[in-house]
Design a protein around this motif. Structure first.
Motif, PDB file in Angstrom:
ATOM      1  N   GLU A 287      -0.907   4.839  -1.157  1.00 56.44           N
ATOM      2  CA  GLU A 287      -2.176   4.578  -0.571  1.00 56.44           C
ATOM      3  C   GLU A 287      -2.353   4.353   0.828  1.00 56.44           C
ATOM      4  O   GLU A 287      -3.195   4.767   1.622  1.00 56.44           O
TER       5      GLU A 287
ATOM      6  N   GLY B 214      -6.298   4.187   2.098  1.00 50.81           N
ATOM      7  CA  GLY B 214      -7.366   3.829   0.645  1.00 50.81           C
ATOM      8  C   GLY B 214      -6.957   4.085  -0.508  1.00 50.81           C
ATOM      9  O   GLY B 214      -5.270   5.158  -0.510  1.00 50.81           O
ATOM     10  N   GLY B 215      -8.034   3.659  -1.742  1.00 46.74           N
ATOM     11  CA  GLY B 215      -7.417   4.033  -2.617  1.00 46.74           C
ATOM     12  C   GLY B 215      -6.948   5.593  -2.889  1.00 46.74           C
ATOM     13  O   GLY B 215      -7.029   6.210  -4.318  1.00 46.74           O
TER      14      GLY B 215
ATOM     15  N   ARG C   8      -9.202  -4.118   2.964  1.00 47.34           N
ATOM     16  CA  ARG C   8      -8.576  -3.638   0.969  1.00 47.34           C
ATOM     17  C   ARG C   8      -9.154  -4.741   0.629  1.00 47.34           C
ATOM     18  O   ARG C   8      -9.849  -4.197  -1.042  1.00 47.34           O
ATOM     19  N   GLN C   9      -8.712  -5.855  -0.174  1.00 44.43           N
ATOM     20  CA  GLN C   9      -9.384  -6.735  -1.150  1.00 44.43           C
ATOM     21  C   GLN C   9     -11.215  -6.587  -0.987  1.00 44.43           C
ATOM     22  O   GLN C   9     -11.305  -6.768  -2.367  1.00 44.43           O
TER      23      GLN C   9
ATOM     24  N   THR D  44     -12.476   4.664  -0.076  1.00 39.76           N
ATOM     25  CA  THR D  44     -13.084   4.236   1.444  1.00 39.76           C
ATOM     26  C   THR D  44     -11.773   4.864   2.282  1.00 39.76           C
ATOM     27  O   THR D  44     -10.742   4.674   0.910  1.00 39.76           O
TER      28      THR D  44
ATOM     29  N   CYS E   5     -13.013  -4.383  -0.156  1.00 39.87           N
ATOM     30  CA  CYS E   5     -13.423  -3.428  -0.839  1.00 39.87           C
ATOM     31  C   CYS E   5     -13.143  -3.422  -2.510  1.00 39.87           C
ATOM     32  O   CYS E   5     -13.990  -3.260  -3.070  1.00 39.87           O
ATOM     33  N   LEU E   6     -12.169  -3.665  -2.878  1.00 37.21           N
ATOM     34  CA  LEU E   6     -11.616  -3.929  -4.107  1.00 37.21           C
ATOM     35  C   LEU E   6     -12.663  -4.859  -5.088  1.00 37.21           C
ATOM     36  O   LEU E   6     -13.350  -4.536  -6.013  1.00 37.21           O
TER      37      LEU E   6
ATOM     38  N   ARG F 122     -15.020  -0.386  -4.150  1.00 29.89           N
ATOM     39  CA  ARG F 122     -15.478   0.565  -2.930  1.00 29.89           C
ATOM     40  C   ARG F 122     -14.118   0.816  -2.706  1.00 29.89           C
ATOM     41  O   ARG F 122     -13.876   1.587  -1.806  1.00 29.89           O
ATOM     42  N   TRP F 123     -12.690   0.243  -2.680  1.00 30.82           N
ATOM     43  CA  TRP F 123     -11.426   1.097  -2.618  1.00 30.82           C
ATOM     44  C   TRP F 123     -11.179   2.887  -3.145  1.00 30.82           C
ATOM     45  O   TRP F 123     -10.656   3.137  -1.874  1.00 30.82           O
ATOM     46  N   GLN F 124     -11.907   3.073  -3.820  1.00 28.06           N
ATOM     47  CA  GLN F 124     -11.273   4.075  -4.587  1.00 28.06           C
ATOM     48  C   GLN F 124     -12.204   5.466  -3.152  1.00 28.06           C
ATOM     49  O   GLN F 124     -11.773   6.610  -3.121  1.00 28.06           O
TER      50      GLN F 124
ATOM     51  N   MET G 154       0.765  -1.148  -0.156  1.00 24.83           N
ATOM     52  CA  MET G 154       0.352  -0.228  -0.417  1.00 24.83           C
ATOM     53  C   MET G 154       1.380   1.231  -0.210  1.00 24.83           C
ATOM     54  O   MET G 154       0.358   2.428  -0.561  1.00 24.83           O
TER      55      MET G 154
END
Length: 396
Positions: free
Chosen positions: A106, A333-334, A289-290, A301, A292-293, A297-299, A101
Motif C-alpha cells: 500500500e 492507499g488501499g 488509514r484506520q 483513498t 478510512c478502514l 473508504r481505504w480502497q 503499509m
C-alpha cells in the motif's frame, strides 16, 4: 472565544482579497459537467504538504550507497537503524508505522521528483508545485482548481476541496468551491453567524455575502452527530488528520483534502527535528488509514506527500541541510500498487551548486493522479497541466 458576525464577515473579506478564504471563488474557472456517468471523485485524494521542505535523503535512505555517508558523515541515518525496503533503500526509523503499509503493498515511494531550472525560494517553489507551473510561469489557479474546472465534482459534495488547518488554499487556490477550515467545530460555529439573505449593491460586498452564504451551505451539509472510533494523535498534525476524516465521515462527499506538517526547514539541528516530525507524519497517516478502514473508504483513498523542494546533498556545518532540489514523495492507499518508482538521483554526479539532479518531472505524479486515480482523459490531463507527462504505474 466568541466570534460575532461582523468579525466573520471581516474574515471573509480578508480571505476574498487574499484568495484564501473560508471559501475562495473566482469566475475565471467555470466548471464543466462531469464527462462520465460515474463520478470520478468517488475516489478521495488527501495531499500532505511537508512544509519547509523535508530532507528526502534522510527519509528515503540510500543506505547501500557509500557516497551517502560520505556526504553526510554526521547526520546520515546509520545502516543498522534504517528500516530496509530492499537491498538499496530504506526508511527513516521514525517511519516505522508505515512499514506494515509497505508489507501490504500500500506504500509507494516516487523518487527523483523535481523540475527544470529549480527555484530555491520557499515561497516561489511551493507556488510552482501548487500551480503545476514551469519555473518561469506564474499561474493564478492551483492545479486542483484547474482539474475541478475541467471535470466538476458533484454539486452535492460539501466542497470540491478543503484545506485543513486554515491559511492558504495551495493547489485549491482560486477554485470555485474550495474551503479553508481550522476545524469542523470552528467552521460550523462561525458559519451559523452567516446571513444567507444578505443583500448589497456594492460588487465587492456582494462577493463577500455570496461567500458567506456558500460557507453556511457547506456547514449545513456536515452532520455534527457523526463520530469516529479511531483515535487520533494529539499533536497538531494528528488533529488536522482528525478534522479531515471528520469531513469525510460527516459530509456527502469531498474530492480532495490538503493537510500540512512542518516546519522541515532544517538548516540546523536536523536529526532531532526531523525525527519528531516524521514520527508525527507516520502517526497521522496511520490514523487516517484506520479511519478510512472504519468508514470503508481505504480502497478509494490515496494519500500523497509533497513539498517545495528537497535538501542539499551534503550536510552543512550546523548539523543540518540547506535548500536543495530533487526529492522523494510517498503515495499511500488501499488502491496503490506499492513499490519504488522513478530513478534515484546520483549522489556522485551533482549539479554545480551541489544539488541532486531531478530524474522525474513532478507533474508526472500529478498526471498519474488525474488519469490513473480519477480517470481523466489524456487530453484533459494535458490541458490541466499544460503539458504531456508519462503516467507512473502507481495504481493496479
Amino acid at each position: 472565544m466568541t466570534v460575532n458576525r461582523r468579525e466573520f464577515l471581516a474574515a471573509l473579506s480578508v480571505a476574498a482579497a487574499a484568495g484564501i478564504g473560508v471559501v475562495a471563488a473566482t469566475g475565471a474557472l467555470a466548471q464543466s459537467p462531469l464527462t462520465a456517468a460515474v463520478n470520478p471523485y468517488r475516489r478521495l485524494l488527501i495531499l500532505v504538504e511537508l512544509k519547509g521542505a523535508n530532507d528526502g535523503l534522510n527519509t528515503f535512505v540510500p543506505y547501500a550507497d557509500s557516497a551517502y555517508y560520505g556526504l553526510r558523515p554526521t547526520i546520515g541515518i546509520k545502516r543498522d537503524q534504517v528500516l530496509q525496503l530492499n537491498e538499496r533503500f530504506g526508511l527513516h526509523p521514525a517511519l516505522d508505522l508505515l512499514m506494515p503499509m509497505w508489507s501490504k503493498g500500500e506504500l509507494a515511494a516516487v523518487t527523483g521528483l523535481g523540475y527544470p531550472q529549480p527555484n530555491l525560494s520557499h515561497f516561489r517553489s511551493i507556488e510552482i508545485w501548487d500551480t503545476a507551473s514551469n519555473a518561469n510561469d506564474y499561474l493564478a489557479e492551483g492545479w486542483l482548481a484547474r482539474a475541478f474546472a475541467a471535470v466538476a465534482p458533484p454539486k452535492s459534495f460539501v466542497a470540491d476541496g478543503i484545506a485543513v488547518g486554515g491559511g492558504d488554499l495551495g493547489p485549491l487556490a482560486n477554485g470555485s468551491r474550495a474551503l479553508s477550515i481550522a476545524s469542523t467545530e470552528a467552521f460550523m460555529r462561525q458559519a451559523k453567524l452567516a446571513d444567507p439573505h444578505g443583500r448589497a449593491s456594492n460588487k465587492a460586498l456582494q462577493h463577500i455575502l455570496r461567500l458567506e452564504g456558500e460557507a453556511q451551505n457547506a456547514a449545513l451539509n456536515l452532520d455534527p452527530k457523526v463520530t469516529l472510533k479511531t483515535e487520533f494523535p494529539t499533536h497538531a498534525f494528528g488533529q488536522q488528520a482528525k478534522t479531515a476524516m471528520q469531513v469525510v465521515a460527516a459530509s456527502p462527499g469531498v474530492a480532495a483534502l490538503r493537510v500540512g506538517l512542518g516546519s522541515f526547514d532544517t538548516h540546523q539541528g536536523q536529526p532531532g527535528t526531523q525525527q519528531t516530525l516524521l514520527k508525527q507524519l507516520a502517526e497521522g497517516i496511520h490514523a487516517i488509514r484506520q479511519a478510512c478502514l472504519e468508514l470503508g473508504r481505504w480502497q478509494d483513498t490515496t494519500i500523497v506527500t509533497y513539498c517545495e523542494f528537497g535538501r542539499r546533498a551534503k550536510e552543512n556545518q550546523s548539523n543540518g541541510t540547506d535548500h536543495g532540489t530533487a526529492n522523494t514523495q510517498f503515495v499511500i492507499g488501499g488502491g496503490v500498487k506499492g513499490g519504488l518508482y522513478g530513478s534515484h538521483p546520483s549522489l556522485t554526479q551533482l549539479s554545480g551548486d551541489g544539488n541532486l539532479i531531478f530524474t522525474t518531472d513532478y507533474r508526472a505524479l500529478y498526471g498519474t493522479l488525474l488519469t490513473q486515480w480519477w480517470g481523466f482523459g489524456a487530453a484533459q490531463s494535458e490541458k490541466v497541466l499544460a503539458g504531456k507527462y508519462a503516467p507512473l504505474p502507481l495504481f493496479a
